[in-house]
Design an enzyme around this catalytic site. Structure first.
Site, short mmCIF file in Angstrom:
data_model
loop_
_atom_site.label_atom_id
_atom_site.label_comp_id
_atom_site.label_asym_id
_atom_site.label_seq_id
_atom_site.Cartn_x
_atom_site.Cartn_y
_atom_site.Cartn_z
N ASP A 9 1.04 -1.05 0.36
CA ASP A 9 0.40 -0.04 -0.09
C ASP A 9 0.98 1.44 -0.23
OD1 ASP A 9 0.78 0.56 2.72
OD2 ASP A 9 -1.17 0.65 3.41
N CYS A 66 3.31 -2.24 4.16
CA CYS A 66 2.08 -2.30 4.50
C CYS A 66 3.11 -1.43 5.18
CB CYS A 66 0.63 -1.89 5.01
SG CYS A 66 0.68 -3.05 6.37
N THR A 68 3.18 -1.44 8.74
CA THR A 68 3.28 -2.11 9.85
C THR A 68 3.22 -3.72 9.06
OG1 THR A 68 1.41 -2.64 10.30
CG2 THR A 68 1.89 -1.01 11.11
N HIS A 99 9.54 -24.38 10.07
CA HIS A 99 8.34 -24.55 10.41
C HIS A 99 6.49 -24.30 9.33
CE1 HIS A 99 10.32 -25.47 14.59
NE2 HIS A 99 10.98 -25.96 13.67
N HIS A 134 6.10 -30.44 11.05
CA HIS A 134 5.99 -29.27 11.01
C HIS A 134 4.85 -29.82 9.85
CE1 HIS A 134 8.38 -27.89 13.09
NE2 HIS A 134 8.94 -28.57 12.77
C1 RB5 Z 1 -2.02 2.72 6.17
O1 RB5 Z 1 -2.32 4.31 7.00
C2 RB5 Z 1 -1.85 1.67 7.74
O2 RB5 Z 1 -2.89 1.47 8.08
C3 RB5 Z 1 -1.83 0.72 7.08
O3 RB5 Z 1 -0.45 0.61 5.64
C4 RB5 Z 1 -0.94 -0.85 7.70
O4 RB5 Z 1 0.44 -0.42 7.69
C5 RB5 Z 1 -2.17 -1.09 8.22
O5 RB5 Z 1 -1.85 -2.12 8.76
#
Ligand code: RB5
Length: 148
Positions: A9, A66, A68, A99, A134
């Site tokens: 994203d 994304c 995180t 695993h 596994h």
């Molecule tokens: C977008 O702002 C953010 O929420 C997305 O990139 C991600 O981190 C969501 O888990």
């Protein structure tokens, strides 16, 4: 020659570019499913597109990015056949293959990792699935798709 699908994203466009350069230097074939701008998008849409393409077959594994890595991994793991691992260091990268035999890795473009993401990807690629018990556990994970 590995064939790898990658998508992000708006929170990880730079990281996606770095990973693509790294993988191309290792002679991997890359399917880049976007995005390529920092205009805001909804990561579940990107995850679904990439996972559907992966499920068409012919890919070794996929990478979802994304801010995180959390949202992408949550969305991807809703899709039949996908085992997306949110890894954060070399040990979890190794275990994701050995695993869990993950078929997707998720990372965050806004996360400060202790090792480069490319190093984690390399560790995952250089590790073999351990099979045996596994494989039994993974089969149980995949069976959940038919039960719940
Ligand atoms: C977008 O702002 C953010 O929420 C997305 O990139 C991600 O981190 C969501 O888990």
């Amino acid at each position: 020659m590995k064939k790898i699908i990658i998508a992000s994203d708006h929170g990880a466009v730079d990281l996606k570019d770095k990973i693509i350069s790294f993988l191309k230097a290792k002679n991997c074939v890359i399917k880049d499913m976007g995005v390529n701008s920092e205009d805001s998008v909804d990561y579940p849409d990107i995850a679904v597109n990439a996972c559907r393409e992966f499920n068409q077959g012919g890919y070794d594994f996929g990478i979802l990015l994304c801010g995180t890595g959390i949202g992408m991994s949550l969305a991807a793991n809703k899709i039949k056949g996908i085992r997306c691992a949110l890894v954060h260091d070399l040990f979890t990268a190794e275990m994701a293959k050995a695993h869990n035999n993950a078929n997707f890795l998720a990372f965050g473009g806004r996360v400060k990792y202790s090792v480069p993401v490319t190093g984690m990807i390399e560790k995952f690629m250089d590790t073999a699935f351990a099979g045996d018990r596994h494989q039994r556990r993974i089969a149980k994970i995949m069976e959940i798709e038919n039960q719940c």
